[in-house]
Scaffold this motif. Structure first.
Motif, PDB file in Angstrom:
ATOM      1  N   SER A 183      30.922 -13.140  53.142  1.00 41.95           N
ATOM      2  CA  SER A 183      30.380 -12.546  54.443  1.00 41.95           C
ATOM      3  C   SER A 183      28.930 -12.675  54.692  1.00 41.95           C
ATOM      4  O   SER A 183      28.322 -12.880  55.757  1.00 41.95           O
ATOM      5  N   GLN A 243      25.551 -18.425  54.548  1.00 43.15           N
ATOM      6  CA  GLN A 243      24.922 -19.181  55.643  1.00 43.15           C
ATOM      7  C   GLN A 243      26.383 -19.697  56.252  1.00 43.15           C
ATOM      8  O   GLN A 243      27.136 -20.582  55.570  1.00 43.15           O
ATOM      9  N   TYR A 244      26.487 -19.689  57.605  1.00 42.31           N
ATOM     10  CA  TYR A 244      27.539 -20.161  58.411  1.00 42.31           C
ATOM     11  C   TYR A 244      27.369 -22.020  58.147  1.00 42.31           C
ATOM     12  O   TYR A 244      28.533 -22.343  58.093  1.00 42.31           O
ATOM     13  N   GLU A 245      26.277 -22.257  58.151  1.00 43.27           N
ATOM     14  CA  GLU A 245      26.250 -23.878  57.801  1.00 43.27           C
ATOM     15  C   GLU A 245      26.646 -24.309  56.681  1.00 43.27           C
ATOM     16  O   GLU A 245      27.298 -25.555  56.634  1.00 43.27           O
TER      17      GLU A 245
END
Length: 136
Positions: A105, A108-110
């Motif tokens: 969670s 990093q979304y990247e």
């Protein structure tokens, strides 16, 4: 149908007692037949799980840890290029196989998007994202 009483007066009453008895008997018969047909053989059914089943040997799990380390199943992967080569090898032998992506969670979304982009480039379409169940 009118009948004459003993004193000569006419009465128009219908005796419904036999009709009620018949309806009660039919009701009991229907209840017994319904419960007898519903019962059947007793079996212990397996319990469902909230987590995706990795029991199939075909399912591959890609895990992205908090610090961005990649794992394919339980084995660490050094880079996206190595992940791509391993998945390409699996695709060459299996054609189609399901993949689940588990990202921490706090990652990093990247990093997750890079993995999904890689899966799209390899034309792997059976992809699932693993999340925790929302507790209310």
């Amino acid at each position: 149908m009118s009948k004459v009483q003993d004193d000569g007066a006419v009465y128009d009453d219908i005796n419904i007692t036999p009709m009620l008895d018949l309806s009660y008997v039919l009701l009991i018969i229907f209840i017994l037949l319904t419960t007898a047909s519903v019962q059947g053989i007793k079996v212990n059914l397996p319990k469902a799980s909230n987590t995706p089943s990795l029991a199939k040997p075909l399912t591959k799990a890609i895990t992205i840890t908090q610090n961005g380390t990649l794992y394919l199943d339980a084995y660490p992967v050094a880079s996206l290029a190595e992940l791509e080569s391993r998945l390409a090898g699996y695709k060459a032998s299996l054609k189609e196989f399901p993949i689940v992506v588990k990202g921490d969670s706090t990652v990093q979304y990247e990093k997750v998007v890079e993995v999904l982009d890689l899966l799209g480039k390899l034309e792997l379409t059976q992809i699932g994202l693993v999340t925790q169940r929302l507790v209310k």
